[in-house]
Design an enzyme around this catalytic site. Structure first.
Site, PDB file in Angstrom:
ATOM      1  CB  CYS A   1     -30.604 -33.996  43.800  1.00 44.45           C
ATOM      2  SG  CYS A   1     -31.855 -35.281  43.626  1.00 44.45           S
TER       3      CYS A   1
ATOM      4  CG  HIS B   1     -41.477 -53.583  60.302  1.00 42.18           C
ATOM      5  ND1 HIS B   1     -42.418 -53.520  59.296  1.00 42.18           N
ATOM      6  CD2 HIS B   1     -42.082 -53.091  61.414  1.00 42.18           C
ATOM      7  CE1 HIS B   1     -43.538 -53.000  59.764  1.00 42.18           C
ATOM      8  NE2 HIS B   1     -43.365 -52.730  61.048  1.00 42.18           N
TER       9      HIS B   1
ATOM     10  CG  ASP C   1     -28.016 -32.105  42.316  1.00 47.31           C
ATOM     11  OD1 ASP C   1     -28.546 -31.324  43.148  1.00 47.31           O
ATOM     12  OD2 ASP C   1     -28.654 -32.619  41.382  1.00 47.31           O
TER      13      ASP C   1
ATOM     14  CB  THR D   1     -36.880 -34.809  42.338  1.00 46.66           C
ATOM     15  OG1 THR D   1     -35.907 -35.769  41.903  1.00 46.66           O
ATOM     16  CG2 THR D   1     -37.337 -33.932  41.181  1.00 46.66           C
TER      17      THR D   1
ATOM     18  CG  HIS E   1     -42.890 -49.829  58.501  1.00 40.19           C
ATOM     19  ND1 HIS E   1     -44.096 -49.864  57.855  1.00 40.19           N
ATOM     20  CD2 HIS E   1     -43.170 -49.605  59.812  1.00 40.19           C
ATOM     21  CE1 HIS E   1     -45.074 -49.665  58.731  1.00 40.19           C
ATOM     22  NE2 HIS E   1     -44.527 -49.496  59.923  1.00 40.19           N
TER      23      HIS E   1
END
Length: 146
Positions: free
Chosen positions: A65, A133, A8, A67, A98
């Site tokens: 972005c 996993h 963004d 965060t 994982h």
């Protein structure tokens, strides 16, 4: 490796630099935008990258972005995506080993470029561990059909 990348406005500068870094490493990069740092809505770009991954255009996706959190939430709404918001190389390795994460989301405001390069390098070079996993990832993916 074929990699789809987008951001963004808050992640634009790092997206540009990370795309160049990926190309320098020999990857084929599909830059899904934006083309400048004008304000945009991150879900639009998360959707483009997520569909590149699930449609087989790209093997992995990278979203940036402010965060990384909003991008992860949006990308995970697309069936077949396992996106993780990552802030350290150790977490990048674990999301691959994982969880077989196929999209990584990064913070362009709170994590510096050199750290994001290391995170990205680890994400792209770490294989899925399989074994115990694999069953857990199958259960995660089965949630999409419930």
């Amino acid at each position: 490796m074929k990699i789809s990348i987008a951001s963004d406005h808050a992640g634009f500068d790092q997206k540009q630099q990370l795309a160049a870094y990926l190309r320098e490493q020999g990857h084929e990069v599909f830059d899904r935008g934006p083309e400048n740092d004008d304000r945009v809505d991150y879900p639009d770009y998360a959707e483009l990258v997520a569909h590149d991954v699930v449609d087989g255009v790209a093997e992995r996706g990278v979203l940036v972005c402010g965060t990384g959190i909003g991008m992860a939430i949006a990308a995970n709404k697309v069936d077949g995506i396992r996106a993780a918001n990552i802030v350290s190389p150790a977490f990048a390795a674990l999301c691959r080993e994982h969880n077989d994460a196929n999209v990584i989301t990064l913070s362009g405001r709170f994590v510096d470029l050199s750290a994001n390069k290391e995170i990205l390098k680890t994400f792209l070079s770490t294989d899925f561990g399989g074994g115990r996993h694999a069953g857990r990832v199958e259960k995660i993916m089965a949630l999409e059909s419930k």
